[in-house]
Scaffold this motif. Structure first.
Motif, mmCIF file in Angstrom:
data_model
loop_
_atom_site.group_PDB
_atom_site.id
_atom_site.type_symbol
_atom_site.label_atom_id
_atom_site.label_comp_id
_atom_site.label_asym_id
_atom_site.label_seq_id
_atom_site.Cartn_x
_atom_site.Cartn_y
_atom_site.Cartn_z
ATOM 1 N N ILE A 152 53.002 -11.381 -9.142
ATOM 2 C CA ILE A 152 53.469 -10.345 -8.266
ATOM 3 C C ILE A 152 55.105 -10.048 -8.158
ATOM 4 O O ILE A 152 55.675 -9.024 -8.314
ATOM 5 C CB ILE A 152 52.923 -10.446 -6.776
ATOM 6 C CG1 ILE A 152 51.304 -10.110 -7.137
ATOM 7 C CG2 ILE A 152 53.444 -9.470 -5.760
ATOM 8 C CD1 ILE A 152 50.625 -10.714 -5.626
ATOM 9 N N THR A 153 55.449 -11.603 -8.076
ATOM 10 C CA THR A 153 57.066 -11.282 -7.863
ATOM 11 C C THR A 153 57.589 -11.011 -9.450
ATOM 12 O O THR A 153 58.537 -9.966 -9.291
ATOM 13 C CB THR A 153 57.559 -12.671 -7.692
ATOM 14 O OG1 THR A 153 56.905 -13.103 -6.442
ATOM 15 C CG2 THR A 153 59.009 -12.732 -7.707
ATOM 16 N N LYS A 154 57.197 -11.658 -10.402
ATOM 17 C CA LYS A 154 57.732 -11.191 -11.685
ATOM 18 C C LYS A 154 57.463 -9.509 -12.248
ATOM 19 O O LYS A 154 58.597 -9.219 -12.772
ATOM 20 C CB LYS A 154 56.781 -12.046 -12.753
ATOM 21 C CG LYS A 154 57.353 -11.678 -14.235
ATOM 22 C CD LYS A 154 56.535 -12.543 -15.200
ATOM 23 C CE LYS A 154 57.033 -12.582 -16.422
ATOM 24 N NZ LYS A 154 55.999 -13.185 -17.482
ATOM 25 N N ARG A 155 56.608 -9.052 -11.473
ATOM 26 C CA ARG A 155 56.460 -7.657 -11.873
ATOM 27 C C ARG A 155 56.911 -6.520 -10.822
ATOM 28 O O ARG A 155 56.827 -5.444 -10.769
ATOM 29 C CB ARG A 155 54.906 -7.318 -12.024
ATOM 30 C CG ARG A 155 54.342 -7.999 -13.344
ATOM 31 C CD ARG A 155 52.728 -8.245 -13.082
ATOM 32 N NE ARG A 155 52.213 -9.143 -14.230
ATOM 33 C CZ ARG A 155 52.129 -8.932 -15.516
ATOM 34 N NH1 ARG A 155 52.384 -8.044 -16.024
ATOM 35 N NH2 ARG A 155 51.736 -9.934 -16.163
ATOM 36 N N ARG A 156 57.634 -7.351 -9.974
ATOM 37 C CA ARG A 156 58.228 -6.746 -8.784
ATOM 38 C C ARG A 156 57.464 -5.534 -8.249
ATOM 39 O O ARG A 156 57.725 -4.501 -7.922
ATOM 40 C CB ARG A 156 59.596 -5.905 -9.276
ATOM 41 C CG ARG A 156 60.628 -6.852 -10.081
ATOM 42 C CD ARG A 156 61.653 -6.170 -10.362
ATOM 43 N NE ARG A 156 62.874 -7.357 -10.733
ATOM 44 C CZ ARG A 156 63.863 -7.295 -11.454
ATOM 45 N NH1 ARG A 156 64.142 -5.980 -11.780
ATOM 46 N NH2 ARG A 156 64.592 -8.018 -12.049
ATOM 47 N N THR A 157 56.221 -6.040 -7.802
ATOM 48 C CA THR A 157 55.250 -5.317 -7.120
ATOM 49 C C THR A 157 55.017 -6.078 -5.626
ATOM 50 O O THR A 157 55.910 -6.726 -5.325
ATOM 51 C CB THR A 157 54.289 -5.130 -7.998
ATOM 52 O OG1 THR A 157 53.361 -4.178 -7.189
ATOM 53 C CG2 THR A 157 53.078 -6.170 -8.188
#
Length: 79
Positions: free
Chosen positions: A20-25
């Motif tokens: 979730i963090t990596k995908r900036r969502t």
């Protein structure tokens, strides 16, 4: 066996949160895309309940991942 299940669940939740963090969502966006109620998603990702295989498959799809990637991520392999 319960302890192993808890460790797998914890590792799976860490992978989901990392992605979730990596995908900036955010959690709510992934929950909506996965078709999992946000209250259920948040409760389970916070470690209060076990995921069903169906839910994990839906979350994997929402994160553009394959189910084994969600389940089998190792600490160093998340990048």
């Amino acid at each position: 066996m319960g302890n192993n299940t808890a460790e797998i669940t914890s590792a799976t939740n860490e992978t989901i949160l990392h992605q979730i963090t990596k995908r900036r969502t955010n959690r709510n966006a992934v929950a909506a895309r996965a078709g999992v109620p946000s209250s259920t998603f948040n409760r389970k990702v916070d470690g209060h309940g076990d995921w069903t295989v169906k839910e994990l498959g839906q979350i994997a799809d929402a994160l553009d991942m394959k189910l084994p990637e969600v389940l089998l991520q190792e600490q160093g392999a998340r990048e």
